[in-house]
Design a protein around this motif. Structure first.
Motif, mmCIF file in Angstrom:
data_model
loop_
_atom_site.group_PDB
_atom_site.id
_atom_site.type_symbol
_atom_site.label_atom_id
_atom_site.label_comp_id
_atom_site.label_asym_id
_atom_site.label_seq_id
_atom_site.Cartn_x
_atom_site.Cartn_y
_atom_site.Cartn_z
ATOM 1 N N GLY B 253 -7.253 8.419 2.277
ATOM 2 C CA GLY B 253 -7.270 9.290 1.109
ATOM 3 C C GLY B 253 -8.225 8.770 0.060
ATOM 4 N N PHE B 254 -8.065 9.291 -1.133
ATOM 5 C CA PHE B 254 -8.945 8.930 -2.235
ATOM 6 C C PHE B 254 -8.208 9.249 -3.525
ATOM 7 N N ASP B 255 -8.100 8.299 -4.441
ATOM 8 C CA ASP B 255 -7.558 8.450 -5.800
ATOM 9 C C ASP B 255 -6.505 7.391 -6.113
ATOM 10 N N GLY B 256 -5.496 7.248 -5.221
ATOM 11 C CA GLY B 256 -4.432 6.303 -5.534
ATOM 12 C C GLY B 256 -3.324 6.903 -6.372
ATOM 13 N N ILE B 257 -2.907 8.130 -6.077
ATOM 14 C CA ILE B 257 -1.779 8.736 -6.791
ATOM 15 C C ILE B 257 -0.481 8.060 -6.332
ATOM 16 N N PRO B 258 0.583 8.140 -7.134
ATOM 17 C CA PRO B 258 1.846 7.459 -6.768
ATOM 18 C C PRO B 258 2.346 7.864 -5.374
ATOM 19 N N GLU B 259 2.218 9.139 -5.022
ATOM 20 C CA GLU B 259 2.696 9.607 -3.733
ATOM 21 C C GLU B 259 1.959 8.923 -2.577
ATOM 22 N N ALA B 263 3.645 6.775 0.550
ATOM 23 C CA ALA B 263 3.425 7.171 1.943
ATOM 24 C C ALA B 263 2.724 6.079 2.756
ATOM 25 N N GLY B 264 2.377 4.962 2.124
ATOM 26 C CA GLY B 264 1.665 3.904 2.826
ATOM 27 C C GLY B 264 0.240 4.276 3.200
ATOM 28 N N LEU B 265 -0.314 5.242 2.494
ATOM 29 C CA LEU B 265 -1.656 5.761 2.809
ATOM 30 C C LEU B 265 -2.742 4.729 2.491
ATOM 31 N N THR B 266 -3.666 4.538 3.411
ATOM 32 C CA THR B 266 -4.878 3.794 3.096
ATOM 33 C C THR B 266 -5.728 4.670 2.197
ATOM 34 N N THR B 267 -6.066 4.153 1.008
ATOM 35 C CA THR B 267 -6.779 5.023 0.070
ATOM 36 C C THR B 267 -7.678 4.216 -0.855
ATOM 37 N N LEU B 268 -8.672 4.900 -1.395
ATOM 38 C CA LEU B 268 -9.568 4.313 -2.365
ATOM 39 C C LEU B 268 -8.928 4.531 -3.737
ATOM 40 N N VAL B 269 -8.446 3.459 -4.335
ATOM 41 C CA VAL B 269 -7.708 3.562 -5.596
ATOM 42 C C VAL B 269 -8.668 3.517 -6.771
ATOM 43 N N GLN B 270 -8.615 4.547 -7.600
ATOM 44 C CA GLN B 270 -9.379 4.489 -8.840
ATOM 45 C C GLN B 270 -8.397 4.356 -9.998
ATOM 46 N N PRO B 271 -8.848 3.769 -11.109
ATOM 47 C CA PRO B 271 -7.939 3.544 -12.249
ATOM 48 C C PRO B 271 -7.774 4.840 -13.041
ATOM 49 N N ILE B 272 -6.831 5.682 -12.585
ATOM 50 C CA ILE B 272 -6.680 7.035 -13.125
ATOM 51 C C ILE B 272 -6.381 7.005 -14.621
ATOM 52 N N ALA B 273 -5.387 6.208 -15.013
ATOM 53 C CA ALA B 273 -4.992 6.191 -16.425
ATOM 54 C C ALA B 273 -6.112 5.611 -17.294
ATOM 55 N N GLU B 298 -10.855 0.091 -5.756
ATOM 56 C CA GLU B 298 -10.351 -0.854 -4.759
ATOM 57 C C GLU B 298 -9.857 -0.084 -3.543
ATOM 58 N N LEU B 299 -10.240 -0.519 -2.359
ATOM 59 C CA LEU B 299 -9.677 0.080 -1.153
ATOM 60 C C LEU B 299 -8.326 -0.560 -0.894
ATOM 61 N N ARG B 300 -7.274 0.250 -0.907
ATOM 62 C CA ARG B 300 -5.947 -0.275 -0.606
ATOM 63 C C ARG B 300 -5.608 0.109 0.824
ATOM 64 N N VAL B 301 -5.543 -0.879 1.697
ATOM 65 C CA VAL B 301 -5.302 -0.613 3.116
ATOM 66 C C VAL B 301 -3.802 -0.521 3.350
ATOM 67 N N GLY B 302 -3.370 0.647 3.793
ATOM 68 C CA GLY B 302 -1.959 0.852 4.075
ATOM 69 C C GLY B 302 -1.702 0.851 5.567
ATOM 70 N N THR B 303 -0.713 1.624 5.973
ATOM 71 C CA THR B 303 -0.329 1.643 7.386
ATOM 72 C C THR B 303 -0.966 2.790 8.147
ATOM 73 N N THR B 304 -1.791 3.595 7.463
ATOM 74 C CA THR B 304 -2.299 4.813 8.110
ATOM 75 C C THR B 304 -3.667 4.635 8.747
ATOM 76 N N THR B 305 -4.199 3.419 8.688
ATOM 77 C CA THR B 305 -5.445 3.150 9.405
ATOM 78 C C THR B 305 -5.268 1.952 10.322
ATOM 79 N N GLY B 306 -5.969 1.977 11.443
ATOM 80 C CA GLY B 306 -5.928 0.883 12.405
ATOM 81 C C GLY B 306 -7.090 1.017 13.369
ATOM 82 N N PRO B 307 -7.193 0.098 14.308
ATOM 83 C CA PRO B 307 -8.301 0.135 15.266
ATOM 84 C C PRO B 307 -8.310 1.451 16.036
ATOM 85 N N ALA B 308 -9.507 1.944 16.346
ATOM 86 C CA ALA B 308 -9.617 3.174 17.126
ATOM 87 C C ALA B 308 -8.953 2.971 18.485
#
Lengths: 312, 312
Positions: B253-259, B263-273, B298-308
């Protein structure tokens, strides 16, 4: 346009046309809080949708922090360039509504008030419905969790202290909460009712109030929260103690926000979006009738309420 | 005051003082949508908090629906009584920003733009970071899900069609999305990249795009969404097919919203506030330096990405 002339000044246009093409919104709490409250966001979304279709903007008046972080004055709405004002969860006694009425701006409330146009629900009857549900399930000791500035979630008020609490709500312009609490108290007249007040309408504060109630002996078998947000905090505290909502402790909310449905919360559902849409329609069309609209509500029984332990 | 005189007219006050005590907000999408988007709400909450502390209100300009339900013109912000305008997810090409700049109002963007003050992130570098994460995990066929008016989530664009897509974003004033996509495409230059466009930034549309991608043969082993909301929809579709995110299909994903965190999403976190607060500060204080602020991500690596699959 070639030489730096960019058209008439915006304020001059308003003076000539007599229209700002904007309506002001007065909230019961600070804007920065409003955007964290699913109920307020749902109301605002529906309100802005109708205005937007009419090409009208929304002015969110700043709410200066007063004692306890709550409204201190209403200078901003008193001088804002708007064609009318809506009070979202801000009743006739709210300083911003008083200031708007003094300017003789059209005012629409989301609370009942004899002297204003409004779209509301019957909060008192709704409160009674919640209380009657719990009384019917055999609960005899009931906790009541409500928001009020200065509340810290630790002090338990007896029934004799409730009238002063209700007056404090009205003085702030929080008539909806005042009416709900009166309805709840009426329907639980024969029971022990213990009230705890939170500072803000947040899960954290709901949880803190619940902790105080659940530490009591005898422990309340049911907790009524005056909003879903507070009720979701109560649920967290109940579960964190290994208690089962609906079995060991019944929990009810108020509003019907999406998160309440997801949690299976028993709650008094009000038509949030319809409230927002009607408020916009009443502001946009001064000839629309009726000018005082009471929308229906519904108790949605979820999994968080059940018979009082030992009452079966 | 006794005889119905209620003080000077609000618009007259603005003309005399030269100050409206309000800043206008221009969004990339309709207000009624904004209030459903956790990213926009988070930005707006922080923005209003800073303004409120300064006693300044927020004017939400209506956005008339254009083709595909998106901005058609900017009459409202062109005539609004405001002291300045912020573009929240609305870049220099957005009609509302163009109209504000034509009025010579102070303008602050949340997109980089040489000719404006802004608080932004480096969307292009952020896009590259996401792409490099997936390329490093061995993915060779990657789906890209992005929002664009008129997209219906069913048509798959090849890499040769991407430049036109990026241009379409810029024409709408959606520079952040354009830059993200360019960064993603750059970092995945050697891979097969399949793009599907959703109509709106909603979970439903993200899910529809994911369905189209997962029906392909060969099936992409990773899906990049340009927002967390779209990515959460992608996750729903992945799971509904009995596939495991991070194992069978990687999702970012992209943004880093609380949801996203929940969800453990791997996402690019931006400082929203921080973005919202800086935008308010730049509008409030014309002497504040610097006027072009790039915040870290910051890229926050969660559980939704892994090796192909098959790459280990």
């Amino acid at each position: 346009a070639e030489l730096g002339y960019h058209g008439p000044d915006a304020a001059g246009r308003v003076l000539r046309s007599g229209r700002a093409n904007a309506f002001g919104v007065v909230f019961a709490d600070r804007l920065s809080y409003v955007f964290t409250d699913p109920f307020a966001i749902g109301l605002l979304a529906a309100f802005t949708e109708v205005l937007e279709d009419a090409g009208v903007g929304v002015f969110l008046a700043p709410v200066p922090a007063g004692p306890g972080g709550h409204p201190a004055d209403a200078a901003a709405i008193g001088t804002a360039v708007v064609d009318g004002v809506v009070g979202l969860c801000a009743g006739p006694g709210h300083p911003g509504i008083v200031a708007a009425a003094r300017r003789q701006l059209p005012v629409v409330l989301t609370d009942t008030a004899a002297e204003h146009d409004y779209v509301s629900i019957d909060d008192r009857a709704a409160g009674r419905t919640v209380g009657e549900h719990l009384a019917g399930l055999g609960h005899r000791v009931v906790g009541l969790v409500c928001e009020i500035p200065g509340g810290d979630g630790t002090r338990v008020l007896g029934r004799d202290e409730l009238p002063a609490q209700v007056e404090a709500y009205r003085a702030l312009g929080w008539d909806d909460a005042a009416n709900r609490i009166e309805g709840i108290a009426e329907s639980l007249a024969d029971l022990q009712l213990l009230t705890v007040t939170a500072g803000r309408n947040t899960r954290e504060d709901g949880r803190r109030c619940a902790a105080t109630l659940l530490d009591r002996d005898p422990r309340p078998t049911a907790v009524v929260a005056v909003s879903d947000v507070l009720a979701l905090g109560v649920l967290e505290e109940v579960r964190s103690r290994g208690l089962v909502p609906g079995q060991d402790v019944s929990v009810t909310g108020f509003d019907g926000i999406p998160e309440a449905r997801a949690a299976g919360l028993t709650t008094l559902v009000q038509p949030i979006a319809e409230k927002g849409r009607w408020a916009a329609r009443l502001l946009l069309d001064p000839s629309l009738q009726p000018r005082q609209v009471v929308l229906p509500t519904e108790l949605r029984v979820g999994t968080t309420t059940g018979p009082a332990p030992g009452s079966r």
